[in-house]
Design a protein around this motif. Sequence first.
Motif, mmCIF file in Angstrom:
data_model
loop_
_atom_site.group_PDB
_atom_site.id
_atom_site.type_symbol
_atom_site.label_atom_id
_atom_site.label_comp_id
_atom_site.label_asym_id
_atom_site.label_seq_id
_atom_site.Cartn_x
_atom_site.Cartn_y
_atom_site.Cartn_z
ATOM 1 N N GLU A 84 36.650 40.141 38.459
ATOM 2 C CA GLU A 84 37.656 41.099 37.987
ATOM 3 C C GLU A 84 38.356 40.595 36.728
ATOM 4 O O GLU A 84 38.457 41.303 35.737
ATOM 5 C CB GLU A 84 38.706 41.344 39.070
ATOM 6 N N VAL A 85 38.870 39.383 36.793
ATOM 7 C CA VAL A 85 39.654 38.860 35.677
ATOM 8 C C VAL A 85 38.763 38.584 34.468
ATOM 9 O O VAL A 85 39.109 38.926 33.336
ATOM 10 C CB VAL A 85 40.436 37.598 36.105
ATOM 11 N N ALA A 86 37.586 38.008 34.682
ATOM 12 C CA ALA A 86 36.710 37.650 33.562
ATOM 13 C C ALA A 86 36.165 38.875 32.842
ATOM 14 O O ALA A 86 36.027 38.880 31.618
ATOM 15 C CB ALA A 86 35.561 36.781 34.056
ATOM 16 N N ILE A 87 35.864 39.929 33.583
ATOM 17 C CA ILE A 87 35.292 41.116 32.949
ATOM 18 C C ILE A 87 36.351 41.930 32.221
ATOM 19 O O ILE A 87 36.074 42.547 31.199
ATOM 20 C CB ILE A 87 34.570 41.983 34.014
ATOM 21 N N LEU A 88 37.580 41.921 32.715
ATOM 22 C CA LEU A 88 38.604 42.791 32.158
ATOM 23 C C LEU A 88 39.534 42.136 31.141
ATOM 24 O O LEU A 88 40.335 42.825 30.524
ATOM 25 C CB LEU A 88 39.435 43.396 33.297
ATOM 26 N N THR A 89 39.454 40.829 30.934
ATOM 27 C CA THR A 89 40.341 40.191 29.956
ATOM 28 C C THR A 89 39.730 39.915 28.584
ATOM 29 O O THR A 89 40.470 39.506 27.696
ATOM 30 C CB THR A 89 40.937 38.883 30.519
ATOM 31 N N PRO A 90 38.446 40.137 28.328
ATOM 32 C CA PRO A 90 37.941 39.906 26.975
ATOM 33 C C PRO A 90 38.632 40.678 25.858
ATOM 34 O O PRO A 90 38.711 40.169 24.740
ATOM 35 C CB PRO A 90 36.462 40.287 27.073
ATOM 36 N N PRO A 91 39.179 41.899 26.077
ATOM 37 C CA PRO A 91 39.903 42.529 24.968
ATOM 38 C C PRO A 91 41.033 41.651 24.436
ATOM 39 O O PRO A 91 41.195 41.499 23.222
ATOM 40 C CB PRO A 91 40.450 43.825 25.586
ATOM 41 N N LEU B 140 41.275 50.709 35.363
ATOM 42 C CA LEU B 140 42.057 50.938 34.144
ATOM 43 C C LEU B 140 43.404 50.224 34.230
ATOM 44 O O LEU B 140 43.836 49.576 33.268
ATOM 45 C CB LEU B 140 42.262 52.441 33.927
ATOM 46 N N LEU B 141 44.049 50.321 35.386
ATOM 47 C CA LEU B 141 45.323 49.624 35.575
ATOM 48 C C LEU B 141 45.147 48.123 35.440
ATOM 49 O O LEU B 141 45.958 47.447 34.801
ATOM 50 C CB LEU B 141 45.918 49.977 36.941
ATOM 51 N N ARG B 142 44.084 47.578 36.034
ATOM 52 C CA ARG B 142 43.803 46.141 35.911
ATOM 53 C C ARG B 142 43.637 45.744 34.448
ATOM 54 O O ARG B 142 44.124 44.707 34.014
ATOM 55 C CB ARG B 142 42.523 45.780 36.654
ATOM 56 N N LEU B 143 42.896 46.545 33.695
ATOM 57 C CA LEU B 143 42.648 46.240 32.288
ATOM 58 C C LEU B 143 43.965 46.068 31.543
ATOM 59 O O LEU B 143 44.160 45.086 30.812
ATOM 60 C CB LEU B 143 41.808 47.355 31.662
ATOM 61 N N LEU B 144 44.878 46.993 31.739
ATOM 62 C CA LEU B 144 46.172 46.918 31.065
ATOM 63 C C LEU B 144 47.036 45.787 31.630
ATOM 64 O O LEU B 144 47.652 45.028 30.881
ATOM 65 C CB LEU B 144 46.909 48.251 31.206
ATOM 66 N N TYR B 145 47.052 45.664 32.942
ATOM 67 C CA TYR B 145 47.928 44.697 33.607
ATOM 68 C C TYR B 145 47.490 43.257 33.338
ATOM 69 O O TYR B 145 48.314 42.406 32.994
ATOM 70 C CB TYR B 145 47.939 44.999 35.107
ATOM 71 N N PHE B 146 46.212 42.969 33.514
ATOM 72 C CA PHE B 146 45.726 41.601 33.312
ATOM 73 C C PHE B 146 45.883 41.158 31.863
ATOM 74 O O PHE B 146 46.286 40.033 31.581
ATOM 75 C CB PHE B 146 44.267 41.465 33.738
ATOM 76 N N ASN B 147 45.540 42.033 30.924
ATOM 77 C CA ASN B 147 45.678 41.672 29.511
ATOM 78 C C ASN B 147 47.145 41.544 29.123
ATOM 79 O O ASN B 147 47.503 40.657 28.351
ATOM 80 C CB ASN B 147 44.950 42.690 28.634
ATOM 81 N N GLY B 148 48.005 42.419 29.668
ATOM 82 C CA GLY B 148 49.443 42.292 29.413
ATOM 83 C C GLY B 148 50.001 40.993 29.962
ATOM 84 O O GLY B 148 50.851 40.348 29.341
ATOM 85 N N MET C 108 50.354 38.204 39.373
ATOM 86 C CA MET C 108 49.329 38.465 40.380
ATOM 87 C C MET C 108 49.950 38.715 41.753
ATOM 88 O O MET C 108 49.470 39.550 42.516
ATOM 89 C CB MET C 108 48.342 37.307 40.438
ATOM 90 N N LEU C 109 51.029 38.010 42.075
ATOM 91 C CA LEU C 109 51.713 38.249 43.343
ATOM 92 C C LEU C 109 52.276 39.668 43.403
ATOM 93 O O LEU C 109 52.285 40.301 44.458
ATOM 94 C CB LEU C 109 52.838 37.236 43.543
ATOM 95 N N LEU C 110 52.732 40.182 42.278
ATOM 96 C CA LEU C 110 53.344 41.504 42.239
ATOM 97 C C LEU C 110 52.328 42.631 42.051
ATOM 98 O O LEU C 110 52.674 43.800 42.226
ATOM 99 C CB LEU C 110 54.383 41.558 41.121
ATOM 100 N N PHE C 111 51.092 42.301 41.712
ATOM 101 C CA PHE C 111 50.105 43.340 41.432
ATOM 102 C C PHE C 111 49.864 44.283 42.618
ATOM 103 O O PHE C 111 49.796 45.505 42.425
ATOM 104 C CB PHE C 111 48.790 42.719 40.941
ATOM 105 N N PRO C 112 49.747 43.804 43.871
ATOM 106 C CA PRO C 112 49.592 44.751 44.980
ATOM 107 C C PRO C 112 50.745 45.748 45.087
ATOM 108 O O PRO C 112 50.542 46.923 45.374
ATOM 109 C CB PRO C 112 49.514 43.846 46.213
ATOM 110 N N ARG C 113 51.973 45.310 44.830
ATOM 111 C CA ARG C 113 53.116 46.227 44.847
ATOM 112 C C ARG C 113 53.015 47.249 43.718
ATOM 113 O O ARG C 113 53.307 48.432 43.901
ATOM 114 C CB ARG C 113 54.418 45.438 44.737
ATOM 115 N N VAL C 114 52.596 46.792 42.550
ATOM 116 C CA VAL C 114 52.403 47.708 41.421
ATOM 117 C C VAL C 114 51.360 48.765 41.776
ATOM 118 O O VAL C 114 51.527 49.952 41.480
ATOM 119 C CB VAL C 114 51.988 46.920 40.154
ATOM 120 N N VAL C 115 50.295 48.348 42.448
ATOM 121 C CA VAL C 115 49.255 49.277 42.862
ATOM 122 C C VAL C 115 49.778 50.276 43.890
ATOM 123 O O VAL C 115 49.466 51.473 43.822
ATOM 124 C CB VAL C 115 48.017 48.523 43.406
#
Length: 197
Positions: free
Chosen positions: A74-81, A140-148, A182-189
């Motif tokens: 998840e992290v490796a595929i979505l953080t290259p931007p 899509l949310l992961r893409l924005l959240y992880f890169n942010g 990352m701890l807060l990501f489930p709540r964001v979801v």
Amino acid sequence: MSDSKHPERGDGLPSRTRAHRGGGRSVREGPPGRETALTKTTYRRNWVGIGNRAGTELDRFGMLLSDLGRIIGEVAILTPPFLFVLFLAPLGGPYSSVFELFLVAWPTMILVGTLLRGGWIAPPLTEVPGWVRLFPTLILLRLLYFNGTLVVAIYGGQVVANVTATIAIGLVWSLIVAAASMLLFPRVVDEWMARLT
């Protein structure tokens, strides 16, 4: 007779499928978008080719490796931007250690996500344990959240390091931001899915 229709075999023991899945719990149980059942079972399904999945019961170390592989993906595929921008961005200041900050933030995100997915730690501000499913809208949310997260962890860490004139505090900043996000990501979801339904 099929085990799916009769949860018990002729010998009175639960069927193999129900035993492996932790009582037949589906990964889809719990709030929409969350994988809560994986925290209560040692059964993991893995992708083995296009259109094929296989599942087995794993020990704790095997579960950790399986969950680690999923979160790395998840992290490796979505953080290259962000990584592309990171290496092109102008850097400045006597303590511009962007690469070191990245080496703290990125593995921290993966480690905390892995521990959440396996149920070793519980996410705060939510009533249920577990990680996040791979819905298209959640990708899509992961893409924005992880890169942010990486932007705040790395560039924020660089600012903190330059202001305090020590790289160690910048590294601590990077670690805290990555772990907290990352701890807060489930709540964001949970909030994201509540708005979509």
